[in-house]
Design a protein around this motif. Structure first.
Motif, PDB file in Angstrom:
ATOM      1  N   UNK A 136       3.788  12.782 -43.587  1.00 50.97           N
ATOM      2  CA  UNK A 136       4.382  12.357 -42.316  1.00 50.97           C
ATOM      3  C   UNK A 136       4.216  13.420 -41.230  1.00 50.97           C
TER       4      UNK A 136
ATOM      5  N   UNK B  44       7.087  -1.594 -33.541  1.00 54.90           N
ATOM      6  CA  UNK B  44       7.434  -1.659 -34.956  1.00 54.90           C
ATOM      7  C   UNK B  44       6.706  -2.820 -35.618  1.00 54.90           C
ATOM      8  N   UNK B  45       6.018  -3.616 -34.789  1.00 48.30           N
ATOM      9  CA  UNK B  45       5.355  -4.807 -35.311  1.00 48.30           C
ATOM     10  C   UNK B  45       4.155  -4.410 -36.161  1.00 48.30           C
ATOM     11  N   UNK B  46       3.870  -5.189 -37.200  1.00 50.59           N
ATOM     12  CA  UNK B  46       2.676  -4.883 -37.983  1.00 50.59           C
ATOM     13  C   UNK B  46       1.412  -5.138 -37.165  1.00 50.59           C
TER      14      UNK B  46
ATOM     15  N   UNK C 292       8.623  11.125 -35.238  1.00 46.60           N
ATOM     16  CA  UNK C 292       8.473  11.187 -36.694  1.00 46.60           C
ATOM     17  C   UNK C 292       8.781   9.825 -37.318  1.00 46.60           C
ATOM     18  N   UNK C 293       9.824   9.165 -36.793  1.00 49.89           N
ATOM     19  CA  UNK C 293      10.166   7.842 -37.319  1.00 49.89           C
ATOM     20  C   UNK C 293       9.051   6.855 -37.018  1.00 49.89           C
TER      21      UNK C 293
ATOM     22  N   UNK D 255       8.360 -11.818 -21.546  1.00 54.76           N
ATOM     23  CA  UNK D 255       9.401 -12.797 -21.191  1.00 54.76           C
ATOM     24  C   UNK D 255      10.791 -12.160 -21.201  1.00 54.76           C
ATOM     25  N   UNK D 256      10.948 -11.062 -21.952  1.00 55.92           N
ATOM     26  CA  UNK D 256      12.289 -10.462 -22.074  1.00 55.92           C
ATOM     27  C   UNK D 256      12.825  -9.953 -20.738  1.00 55.92           C
TER      28      UNK D 256
ATOM     29  N   UNK E  16       6.250   7.379 -39.335  1.00 53.89           N
ATOM     30  CA  UNK E  16       6.558   6.910 -40.690  1.00 53.89           C
ATOM     31  C   UNK E  16       6.297   5.422 -40.855  1.00 53.89           C
ATOM     32  N   UNK E  17       6.409   4.688 -39.745  1.00 55.83           N
ATOM     33  CA  UNK E  17       6.206   3.233 -39.836  1.00 55.83           C
ATOM     34  C   UNK E  17       4.735   2.853 -39.834  1.00 55.83           C
TER      35      UNK E  17
ATOM     36  N   UNK F   4      11.849  10.585 -31.356  1.00 53.73           N
ATOM     37  CA  UNK F   4      11.766   9.948 -32.675  1.00 53.73           C
ATOM     38  C   UNK F   4      10.335   9.620 -33.066  1.00 53.73           C
TER      39      UNK F   4
ATOM     40  N   UNK G 298       1.562  -3.826 -44.079  1.00 55.44           N
ATOM     41  CA  UNK G 298       2.842  -4.079 -43.406  1.00 55.44           C
ATOM     42  C   UNK G 298       3.199  -2.998 -42.393  1.00 55.44           C
TER      43      UNK G 298
ATOM     44  N   UNK H 107       7.889 -12.220 -27.765  1.00 53.03           N
ATOM     45  CA  UNK H 107       8.018 -12.759 -26.416  1.00 53.03           C
ATOM     46  C   UNK H 107       7.604 -11.755 -25.336  1.00 53.03           C
TER      47      UNK H 107
END
Lengths: 141, 211, 312
Positions: C60, C124-126, C45-46, C186-187, C49-50, C43, C114, C183
Motif C-alpha cells: 500500500x 470508489x467505483x470499480x 492511503x485509503x 445529476x447530484x 487501498x481500494x 486519505x 472489484x 448519477x
C-alpha cells in the motif's frame, strides 16, 4: 480456536449480507476474506487489515484502540440487553464506523457507542431480530 | 383499535378480536416493570463482568435458513438456498413474519427472498420462530430525495428506495421518527428495508444517518 | 525541443485544426483536477487501498507513492499543455500517460476486478468502460496537442464560438466519463432543487412508529427480563386505549412434563413513548400459556439479573 471470555471490545453491531444471495445483496460478493456467507456465523471487523482500517476509521469516533483481528479470528458476541450469545468468525471488513460516530444504544444501565461489528443475518438473528437493525453487544474472544 | 391483521392465523375475524381483547387485558394487567435503562450511563467494563451463556462456538439451538421461495404449499414454504440447497419451512401461528411490516403468510409470494430462524424437526423441515421476507440492511449514500422515494448509491449502483407509511429515520442516534425532512443528499445512510423482486427496488423501513 | 509548427499535419483553420487547438485545454483541466486530487488529496492511503495498485506494486505504501507521482506528472502536463501549446513534448507526454492508464486499467481488471480505478480524487467505483474511455480521451487530447497548429488562445480569439463549443462539449464528455456509471452530474442538480424547493419528505405527520416502540422495548428492563422466554420476532401489535400491545411468542420449560410449552409474551406500553420521550418507561409484561390460556405472570417471568422495581 474456540470462543472465550477474554474482553475484546463493546459497542454496537449491525448486520450485512455477503456471499451468494438474493436481491441487492447479490452484489456483495465473498467479502474481504473471500469466504463470507450470509447463512454462516460470520462477522465483519473494522480492523481486519490496514486497508480495512483505512476504510472504516473507528479512530475518528474515538475507537482507536480496536485491535487487529484478521480473517478467521473467532469472537463471542453477547447481546448486552438479553444476554443471548453467538460465536462468529471474521470474514469481512466493516462496518463503516466513521459514518455514524456517537450513536449510543443503552440498556441495563450501560450505553454502548459506535458501530464496531457487522454480523451476517445468521449470526445477528441468533441474538436479535433482523428488523431491529442494530444491537448493543459485548465482544469477547 | 388498529394494528396488523392476523387473519391467516386465527379462525375468524370476531375470534381474532376476541382473542386480542383477552390478550390486551392480560398484557395491561401484567407485571409492570419500571426502569430508565435506556438512559443509562457509559460503562466500559461492567458488562464484561455480567453472566454469559454457552460459549460453545459450533452449537446453537436454532437453525438458520436463507434463500428464495420456490413454492408455498399451505403453511409450508419451499425455499431454494443461494448455495443450491433446499429447505422446507413450516410457518405456525407462533411464527413472526416480517415483510416491510409485521404481517401474515398472505403477504408472502413465490420469488421472495427470506431469512428464517427456527428449530429443525425430525422430518427435516424447519418450524420457524421468525421469518424475515425480502429484508435488506444496506450501507448506502443518499443521492436523491423525492416525494415518494430516495435514490441511493449501493455498491456503485443506484437503488430506488420507496418510502412507505412505516418509513422512519434516526438522526445521529436519536429515536426513530417519521420525520424524513432532515435527510440530505450526500449523507451515508444505513437503510433497512424490503427488496421488491419485481423491479429490484426496495421499500424503506428505517434510514439511519450520522451527524 | 520540436515545435508543432514543423510537424503540423492539419490545417490550422480546418475543423480538425480547431479540434487540435482546443481539445488539449479541457484535457489539461481534467489532468489538473485529477492530479491535484492525487497530490494533495487527504486519505490517499485509503484511496490507494481500494485500487489494484497495492497488488500490482507490492504494497500500500508503494501504491500511495505511485498515486502521488502520477498526480505530480498530471499536474505538470496540465500546466505544459496550457502554457506551451506549440511544443510536442507535453502532447507526447499526455498521450503516453493516457496509454499508461489504459495498460494499468487492463491489468487492474485482470488482477483485482472489484478494485476501484483510483483515477479521480474520491472514486470508489470499480473499473468500468467509463474509466477506459476517459483514458482513451486523454490519449486523444495528447495526440491533438501533438498535431495542433494554433495556440488555443489564438483559436479562441479567431473562432470564439466554435472553439468554446468544442471545449465545452469535450469538457462535458470528460466530466461524464469521470463521474462513472452513477448519477454523477445529476447530484448537484438534485441538491439545487432541494435548496430551491425544500425537502419534499417534510410534513409527514404520523403517530409514533411501531419500530420506535420496539426500539424502546428492546432497551428496557422488561425486555431484558422476558427475553429468555422469547423465540420469535414481533408476531403482531395493536393499539388500544392509549396502550400499544406488542405480542411475541416463546417457550417456557415445564418441569411437570419435562417439556417446553408454548407461551405468548405480551408487552403493554404507552403508544406515545419512544426513546427520546420515554414517559417513565413503564412497560407491562405478561406471559400467557398458548394451550390453556392461563396467565402465567409473574411466575413465568424469570428472575431478573438485577433487582428490579416490580409493581402491579
Amino acid at each position: 480456536m474456540a470462543c472465550s471470555t477474554n474482553a475484546l471490545w463493546a459497542g454496537e453491531t449491525t448486520w450485512f449480507c455477503c456471499g451468494a444471495a438474493w436481491g441487492p445483496c447479490g452484489s456483495a460478493g465473498g467479502g474481504a476474506c473471500g469466504n463470507c456467507r450470509s447463512s454462516a456465523y460470520h462477522g465483519a471487523w473494522p480492523n481486519a487489515s490496514q486497508a480495512c482500517w483505512d476504510i472504516t476509521r473507528p479512530d475518528l469516533c474515538g475507537e482507536g484502540g480496536i485491535a487487529r483481528r484478521g480473517c478467521g479470528s473467532v469472537m463471542n458476541v453477547r447481546h448486552q440487553c438479553s444476554g443471548a450469545t453467538v460465536c462468529i468468525s471474521i470474514a469481512d471488513c466493516g462496518p463503516r464506523t466513521k459514518s455514524f460516530c456517537g450513536e449510543a444504544l443503552c440498556c441495563g444501565g450501560t450505553c454502548r457507542t459506535n458501530r464496531v461489528l457487522d454480523l451476517t443475518p445468521a449470526a445477528f438473528s441468533a441474538i436479535g431480530s433482523l428488523s431491529s437493525g442494530m444491537l448493543p453487544v459485548v465482544i469477547t474472544e | 383499535m388498529s394494528g396488523t391483521a392476523d387473519a391467516g392465523k386465527q379462525p375468524g375475524h370476531s375470534s381474532r378480536f376476541g382473542r386480542r381483547g383477552f390478550l390486551t387485558s392480560a398484557a395491561v394487567g401484567g407485571a409492570t416493570i419500571v426502569g430508565a435503562s435506556a438512559l443509562g450511563a457509559l460503562d466500559a467494563d461492567a458488562a464484561f463482568a455480567a453472566p454469559s451463556r454457552s460459549l460453545d462456538p459450533a452449537v446453537t439451538q436454532t437453525t438458520f435458513v436463507e434463500g428464495r421461495i420456490g413454492a408455498i404449499r399451505g403453511s409450508m414454504l419451499h425455499v431454494a438456498g443461494s448455495l443450491g440447497e433446499t429447505h422446507r419451512i413450516q410457518v405456525t401461528n407462533a411464527t413472526s413474519l416480517w415483510k416491510v411490516r409485521t404481517t401474515t403468510l398472505d403477504a408472502v409470494e413465490v420469488g421472495d427472498g427470506l431469512y428464517a430462524r427456527g428449530v429443525e424437526m425430525p422430518d427435516g423441515s424447519i418450524a420457524a420462530d421468525a421469518v424475515w421476507v425480502n429484508i435488506v440492511n444496506l450501507y448506502t449514500t443518499i443521492q436523491g430525495i423525492q416525494k415518494d422515494r430516495l435514490h441511493l448509491a449501493h455498491h456503485n449502483r443506484e437503488l430506488v428506495a420507496h418510502t412507505v407509511p412505516e418509513t422512519a429515520a434516526s438522526y445521529a442516534g436519536s429515536a426513530l421518527t417519521p420525520d424524513l425532512s432532515r435527510l440530505r443528499i450526500g449523507q451515508p445512510a444505513q437503510v433497512l428495508g424490503a427488496w421488491r423482486p419485481a423491479d429490484d427496488s426496495i421499500d424503506v423501513v428505517r434510514v439511519t444517518v450520522g451527524h | 525541443m520540436f515545435t508543432t509548427s514543423a510537424m503540423s499535419a492539419v490545417s490550422a483553420s480546418s475543423p480538425l485544426g480547431l479540434l487540435a487547438s482546443v481539445l488539449p485545454v479541457p484535457t489539461a483541466g481534467l489532468l489538473a483536477a485529477t492530479g491535484a486530487g492525487k497530490l494533495f488529496g487527504r486519505r490517499l492511503r485509503a484511496r490507494a487501498a481500494r485500487t489494484a495498485l497495492p497488488r500490482l506494486t507490492g504494497g500500500n505504501q508503494r501504491a500511495t507513492l505511485v498515486l502521488r507521482v502520477t498526480g505530480g506528472a498530471e499536474l505538470l502536463l496540465a500546466v505544459a499543455l496550457l502554457a506551451a501549446p506549440g511544443r510536442v513534448l507535453p502532447g507526447v507526454g499526455t498521450a503516453l500517460l493516457g496509454l499508461g492508464f489504459l495498460v494499468y486499467l487492463g491489468l487492474a481488471r485482470r488482477v483485482a476486478p472489484e478494485s476501484s480505478c483510483g483515477c479521480t480524487a474520491n472514486d470508489t467505483a470499480p473499473i468500468t468502460w467509463h474509466s477506459f474511455a476517459r483514458a482513451a480521451a486523454v490519449v486523444l487530447g495528447g495526440a491533438a496537442a501533438v498535431a495542433g497548429g494554433r495556440p488555443w488562445w489564438e483559436a479562441a480569439g479567431q473562432d470564439p464560438v466554435p472553439a468554446a463549443a468544442v471545449a465545452v462539449a469535450w469538457a462535458a464528455l470528460l466530466a461524464h466519463l469521470s463521474a462513472g456509471p452513477g448519477p454523477g452530474w445529476r447530484i448537484p442538480l438534485r441538491r439545487l432543487r432541494l435548496r430551491l424547493f425544500g425537502n419534499p419528505l417534510g410534513g409527514r405527520e404520523q403517530p409514533v412508529p411501531v419500530a420506535a416502540s420496539v426500539e424502546l422495548l428492546e432497551r428496557s428492563l422488561a425486555w431484558e427480563t422476558a427475553a429468555p422466554l422469547i423465540r420469535s420476532g414481533l408476531v403482531e401489535h395493536w393499539d388500544e386505549d392509549g396502550w400499544r400491545i406488542l405480542h411475541y411468542s416463546g417457550a417456557r420449560h415445564d418441569r411437570a412434563c419435562a417439556c417446553d410449552r408454548r407461551v405468548s409474551v405480551l408487552f403493554a406500553m404507552d403508544a406515545e413513548a419512544h426513546l427520546d420521550h420515554t414517559l417513565g418507561q413503564v412497560i407491562r409484561v405478561s406471559v400467557v400459556d398458548e394451550e390453556t390460556g392461563e396467565v402465567l405472570t409473574p411466575e413465568a417471568v424469570p428472575e431478573p439479573r438485577r433487582r428490579l422495581p416490580l409493581a402491579g
